[in-house]
Motif scaffolding. Structure first.
Motif, PDB file in Angstrom:
ATOM      1  N   ILE A 112       0.891  -1.213   0.135  1.00 20.29           N
ATOM      2  CA  ILE A 112      -0.161   0.111   0.036  1.00 20.29           C
ATOM      3  C   ILE A 112       1.004   1.513   0.054  1.00 20.29           C
ATOM      4  O   ILE A 112       1.754   1.404   0.640  1.00 20.29           O
ATOM      5  CB  ILE A 112      -0.921   0.171   1.188  1.00 20.29           C
ATOM      6  CG1 ILE A 112      -1.927  -1.248   1.218  1.00 20.29           C
ATOM      7  CG2 ILE A 112      -1.623   1.284   1.489  1.00 20.29           C
ATOM      8  CD1 ILE A 112      -2.685  -1.489   2.488  1.00 20.29           C
ATOM      9  N   ILE A 113       0.586   2.196  -0.899  1.00 21.38           N
ATOM     10  CA  ILE A 113       1.278   3.393  -1.000  1.00 21.38           C
ATOM     11  C   ILE A 113       0.325   4.687  -0.394  1.00 21.38           C
ATOM     12  O   ILE A 113      -0.562   4.753  -0.804  1.00 21.38           O
ATOM     13  CB  ILE A 113       1.792   3.702  -2.459  1.00 21.38           C
ATOM     14  CG1 ILE A 113       2.771   2.632  -3.154  1.00 21.38           C
ATOM     15  CG2 ILE A 113       2.334   5.283  -2.533  1.00 21.38           C
ATOM     16  CD1 ILE A 113       3.886   2.335  -2.246  1.00 21.38           C
ATOM     17  N   THR A 114       0.787   5.206   0.651  1.00 15.98           N
ATOM     18  CA  THR A 114      -0.146   6.016   1.276  1.00 15.98           C
ATOM     19  C   THR A 114       0.007   7.257   0.876  1.00 15.98           C
ATOM     20  O   THR A 114      -1.117   8.185   0.837  1.00 15.98           O
ATOM     21  CB  THR A 114       0.166   6.134   2.777  1.00 15.98           C
ATOM     22  OG1 THR A 114       1.775   6.761   2.837  1.00 15.98           O
ATOM     23  CG2 THR A 114       0.276   5.137   3.559  1.00 15.98           C
ATOM     24  N   HIS A 115       0.884   7.981   0.086  1.00 21.29           N
ATOM     25  CA  HIS A 115       0.883   9.085  -0.527  1.00 21.29           C
ATOM     26  C   HIS A 115       1.813   9.350  -1.712  1.00 21.29           C
ATOM     27  O   HIS A 115       2.781   8.489  -1.842  1.00 21.29           O
ATOM     28  CB  HIS A 115       0.890  10.349   0.441  1.00 21.29           C
ATOM     29  CG  HIS A 115       2.230  10.419   1.144  1.00 21.29           C
ATOM     30  ND1 HIS A 115       2.681   9.333   2.157  1.00 21.29           N
ATOM     31  CD2 HIS A 115       3.102  11.260   1.213  1.00 21.29           C
ATOM     32  CE1 HIS A 115       3.897   9.655   2.548  1.00 21.29           C
ATOM     33  NE2 HIS A 115       4.290  10.738   1.945  1.00 21.29           N
ATOM     34  N   ALA A 116       2.065  10.389  -2.288  1.00 22.45           N
ATOM     35  CA  ALA A 116       2.858  10.411  -3.807  1.00 22.45           C
ATOM     36  C   ALA A 116       4.216  10.896  -3.653  1.00 22.45           C
ATOM     37  O   ALA A 116       4.596  11.412  -4.391  1.00 22.45           O
ATOM     38  CB  ALA A 116       2.060  10.966  -4.802  1.00 22.45           C
ATOM     39  N   HIS A 117       4.628  10.995  -2.551  1.00 26.50           N
ATOM     40  CA  HIS A 117       6.028  11.577  -1.986  1.00 26.50           C
ATOM     41  C   HIS A 117       7.203  10.340  -2.490  1.00 26.50           C
ATOM     42  O   HIS A 117       6.879   9.261  -2.080  1.00 26.50           O
ATOM     43  CB  HIS A 117       6.174  12.074  -0.453  1.00 26.50           C
ATOM     44  CG  HIS A 117       5.691  13.393  -0.367  1.00 26.50           C
ATOM     45  ND1 HIS A 117       5.303  14.014   0.826  1.00 26.50           N
ATOM     46  CD2 HIS A 117       5.055  14.133  -1.343  1.00 26.50           C
ATOM     47  CE1 HIS A 117       4.824  15.139   0.797  1.00 26.50           C
ATOM     48  NE2 HIS A 117       4.623  15.326  -0.309  1.00 26.50           N
ATOM     49  N   PRO A 118       8.013  10.695  -3.443  1.00 29.72           N
ATOM     50  CA  PRO A 118       8.909   9.531  -3.741  1.00 29.72           C
ATOM     51  C   PRO A 118       9.559   8.775  -2.673  1.00 29.72           C
ATOM     52  O   PRO A 118       9.754   7.475  -2.791  1.00 29.72           O
ATOM     53  CB  PRO A 118       9.822  10.357  -4.631  1.00 29.72           C
ATOM     54  CG  PRO A 118       9.141  11.643  -5.096  1.00 29.72           C
ATOM     55  CD  PRO A 118       8.364  11.952  -3.791  1.00 29.72           C
ATOM     56  N   LEU A 152      -6.510  -0.110  12.387  1.00 29.08           N
ATOM     57  CA  LEU A 152      -6.786  -1.571  12.614  1.00 29.08           C
ATOM     58  C   LEU A 152      -7.663  -1.450  14.004  1.00 29.08           C
ATOM     59  O   LEU A 152      -6.789  -1.401  15.083  1.00 29.08           O
ATOM     60  CB  LEU A 152      -5.611  -2.281  12.999  1.00 29.08           C
ATOM     61  CG  LEU A 152      -5.180  -3.027  11.482  1.00 29.08           C
ATOM     62  CD1 LEU A 152      -4.485  -1.842  10.655  1.00 29.08           C
ATOM     63  CD2 LEU A 152      -3.986  -3.886  11.879  1.00 29.08           C
ATOM     64  N   PRO A 153      -8.851  -1.086  14.149  1.00 28.94           N
ATOM     65  CA  PRO A 153      -9.676  -0.746  15.152  1.00 28.94           C
ATOM     66  C   PRO A 153      -9.608  -1.798  16.348  1.00 28.94           C
ATOM     67  O   PRO A 153      -9.706  -1.595  17.467  1.00 28.94           O
ATOM     68  CB  PRO A 153     -10.818  -0.406  14.838  1.00 28.94           C
ATOM     69  CG  PRO A 153     -11.105  -1.032  13.236  1.00 28.94           C
ATOM     70  CD  PRO A 153      -9.684  -1.144  12.624  1.00 28.94           C
ATOM     71  N   GLU A 154      -9.598  -3.086  15.663  1.00 25.88           N
ATOM     72  CA  GLU A 154      -9.637  -4.304  16.875  1.00 25.88           C
ATOM     73  C   GLU A 154      -8.514  -4.507  17.386  1.00 25.88           C
ATOM     74  O   GLU A 154      -8.251  -5.005  18.424  1.00 25.88           O
ATOM     75  CB  GLU A 154     -10.018  -5.606  16.094  1.00 25.88           C
ATOM     76  CG  GLU A 154     -11.358  -5.484  15.494  1.00 25.88           C
ATOM     77  CD  GLU A 154     -11.808  -6.972  14.885  1.00 25.88           C
ATOM     78  OE1 GLU A 154     -10.800  -7.734  14.973  1.00 25.88           O
ATOM     79  OE2 GLU A 154     -13.067  -7.019  14.553  1.00 25.88           O
ATOM     80  N   HIS A 155      -7.180  -3.739  16.996  1.00 21.15           N
ATOM     81  CA  HIS A 155      -6.015  -3.922  17.732  1.00 21.15           C
ATOM     82  C   HIS A 155      -5.350  -2.730  18.201  1.00 21.15           C
ATOM     83  O   HIS A 155      -4.141  -2.700  18.557  1.00 21.15           O
ATOM     84  CB  HIS A 155      -4.937  -4.570  16.449  1.00 21.15           C
ATOM     85  CG  HIS A 155      -5.460  -5.871  16.137  1.00 21.15           C
ATOM     86  ND1 HIS A 155      -6.531  -6.181  15.000  1.00 21.15           N
ATOM     87  CD2 HIS A 155      -5.008  -7.220  16.599  1.00 21.15           C
ATOM     88  CE1 HIS A 155      -6.732  -7.436  14.694  1.00 21.15           C
ATOM     89  NE2 HIS A 155      -5.981  -8.170  15.707  1.00 21.15           N
ATOM     90  N   GLY A 156      -5.939  -1.429  18.134  1.00 16.30           N
ATOM     91  CA  GLY A 156      -5.504  -0.330  18.587  1.00 16.30           C
ATOM     92  C   GLY A 156      -4.246   0.301  17.724  1.00 16.30           C
ATOM     93  O   GLY A 156      -3.507   1.075  18.313  1.00 16.30           O
ATOM     94  N   VAL A 157      -4.295  -0.018  16.471  1.00 17.90           N
ATOM     95  CA  VAL A 157      -3.095   0.271  15.677  1.00 17.90           C
ATOM     96  C   VAL A 157      -3.486   1.420  14.708  1.00 17.90           C
ATOM     97  O   VAL A 157      -4.363   1.315  14.049  1.00 17.90           O
ATOM     98  CB  VAL A 157      -2.768  -0.907  14.730  1.00 17.90           C
ATOM     99  CG1 VAL A 157      -1.563  -0.279  14.004  1.00 17.90           C
ATOM    100  CG2 VAL A 157      -2.103  -1.979  15.999  1.00 17.90           C
ATOM    101  N   LEU A 158      -2.859   2.498  14.543  1.00 14.72           N
ATOM    102  CA  LEU A 158      -3.236   3.610  13.858  1.00 14.72           C
ATOM    103  C   LEU A 158      -1.926   3.831  13.005  1.00 14.72           C
ATOM    104  O   LEU A 158      -0.892   4.083  13.249  1.00 14.72           O
ATOM    105  CB  LEU A 158      -3.503   4.983  14.640  1.00 14.72           C
ATOM    106  CG  LEU A 158      -3.788   5.917  13.544  1.00 14.72           C
ATOM    107  CD1 LEU A 158      -5.216   5.882  12.882  1.00 14.72           C
ATOM    108  CD2 LEU A 158      -3.731   7.265  14.555  1.00 14.72           C
ATOM    109  N   VAL A 159      -2.047   3.407  11.358  1.00 16.35           N
ATOM    110  CA  VAL A 159      -1.085   3.588  10.770  1.00 16.35           C
ATOM    111  C   VAL A 159      -1.145   5.079   9.943  1.00 16.35           C
ATOM    112  O   VAL A 159      -1.728   5.351   8.933  1.00 16.35           O
ATOM    113  CB  VAL A 159      -1.053   2.494   9.675  1.00 16.35           C
ATOM    114  CG1 VAL A 159       0.252   2.493   8.624  1.00 16.35           C
ATOM    115  CG2 VAL A 159      -1.443   1.166  10.142  1.00 16.35           C
ATOM    116  N   ALA A 160      -0.334   5.927  10.719  1.00 15.43           N
ATOM    117  CA  ALA A 160      -0.632   7.322  10.255  1.00 15.43           C
ATOM    118  C   ALA A 160       0.532   7.754   9.316  1.00 15.43           C
ATOM    119  O   ALA A 160       0.079   8.594   8.501  1.00 15.43           O
ATOM    120  CB  ALA A 160      -0.141   8.043  11.562  1.00 15.43           C
ATOM    121  N   GLN A 161       1.666   7.019   8.904  1.00  9.78           N
ATOM    122  CA  GLN A 161       2.774   7.389   8.315  1.00  9.78           C
ATOM    123  C   GLN A 161       2.875   8.812   8.183  1.00  9.78           C
ATOM    124  O   GLN A 161       3.150   9.261   9.178  1.00  9.78           O
ATOM    125  CB  GLN A 161       2.212   6.914   6.802  1.00  9.78           C
ATOM    126  CG  GLN A 161       2.029   5.347   6.622  1.00  9.78           C
ATOM    127  CD  GLN A 161       3.460   4.639   7.154  1.00  9.78           C
ATOM    128  OE1 GLN A 161       3.658   4.040   8.180  1.00  9.78           O
ATOM    129  NE2 GLN A 161       4.461   4.453   6.208  1.00  9.78           N
TER     130      GLN A 161
END
Length: 258
Positions: free
Chosen positions: A68-74, A152-161
């Motif tokens: 998964i690519i979260t945004h377009a910064h190289p 990941l709401p069931e695991h309390g994980v926020l992939v904020a990048q």
């Protein structure tokens, strides 16, 4: 190993965070290990670091389902083609990546746009992957025009990048600090005890206040002289890594070569 791997155990999910060395901007790729597969988030700035992530992933003995690519910064996709997996992104990210065209990683290795182009589009909402709910959200403004946030709401994980940096100097070249501060305030939620940044090691909820402090300092110190700003922000946060990120931001703000 050039980078640093941090493993976080969340029961039927384990997160393996690979943080590149300071010379490679402390870019962090997340490997989310579900019961039977791996989901990678962001593809590194250098091909060498991407190769190291891929080699580490192979050692986990599970197939790589997607990148998964979260945004377009190289710095988050120049190694994407090395993952040999379907590349997923928001439509706006796909279009912005295409507009950048062919690139080279910092060591001069060519990165053809066709090899890093997303193959699958992400629609905001919930997708259950290998029994694990992933909530995809599109966030406008802040570090860039548009980027993907993953919960990941069931695991309390926020992939904020790149909505969050951890003890690494911050790119403010989008010149949208006020909006970014609002985003951070909205993201602060005690239900998420693990926050995964795009630059730096995994963090806890305290990282939002740390980020806000840095951005408020940037608002205060950023004038019309990029070098003066760099000196001042480093003096304010002397322990933070990868000051070259400031040079990249100065290029966007002032056209200062780096």
């Amino acid at each position: 190993m050039r980078g640093t791997v941090t493993i976080i155990d969340k029961g039927n999910v384990r997160v393996h965070s690979y943080t590149a060395p300071d010379t490679a901007l402390n870019v962090t790729t997340q490997l989310i290990e579900t019961p039977s597969r791996l989901i990678a988030v962001d593809g590194q700035v250098t091909v060498a670091d991407a190769d190291e992530v891929v080699e580490y992933a192979k050692g986990l003995g599970k197939p790589l389902d997607r990148l998964i690519i979260t945004h377009a910064h190289p710095d988050h996709y120049q190694g994407a083609h090395r993952f040999d997996a379907p590349i997923h992104a928001l439509a706006v990210t796909r279009d912005e990546m295409a507009a950048r065209g062919d690139l080279k990683d910092p060591t001069g290795i060519p990165v053809p746009a066709a090899e890093t182009a997303p193959t699958d589009l992400i629609t905001p909402g919930t997708e259950v992957i290998d029994g694990v709910p992933f909530v995809f959200e599109a966030v406008s403004g802040g570090e860039t025009t548009e980027q993907l946030l993953i919960r990941l709401p069931e695991h309390g994980v926020l992939v904020a990048q790149d909505l969050v940096y951890h003890h690494t100097h911050v790119f403010v070249g989008n010149n949208d600090v006020a909006r970014w501060l609002d985003i951070l305030q909205a993201l602060s939620d005690p239900a998420y005890d693990t926050v995964l940044p795009g630059h730096g090691l995994p963090a806890g909820p305290d990282v939002f206040a740390e980020m806000a402090e840095y951005l408020q300092a940037a608002q205060e110190l950023l004038g019309d002289d990029g070098q003066a700003y760099k000196q001042a922000i480093i003096e304010r946060f002397p322990s933070y890594g990868s000051p070259f990120v400031i040079d990249i931001g100065n290029y966007y703000l002032f056209g200062t070569p780096f």
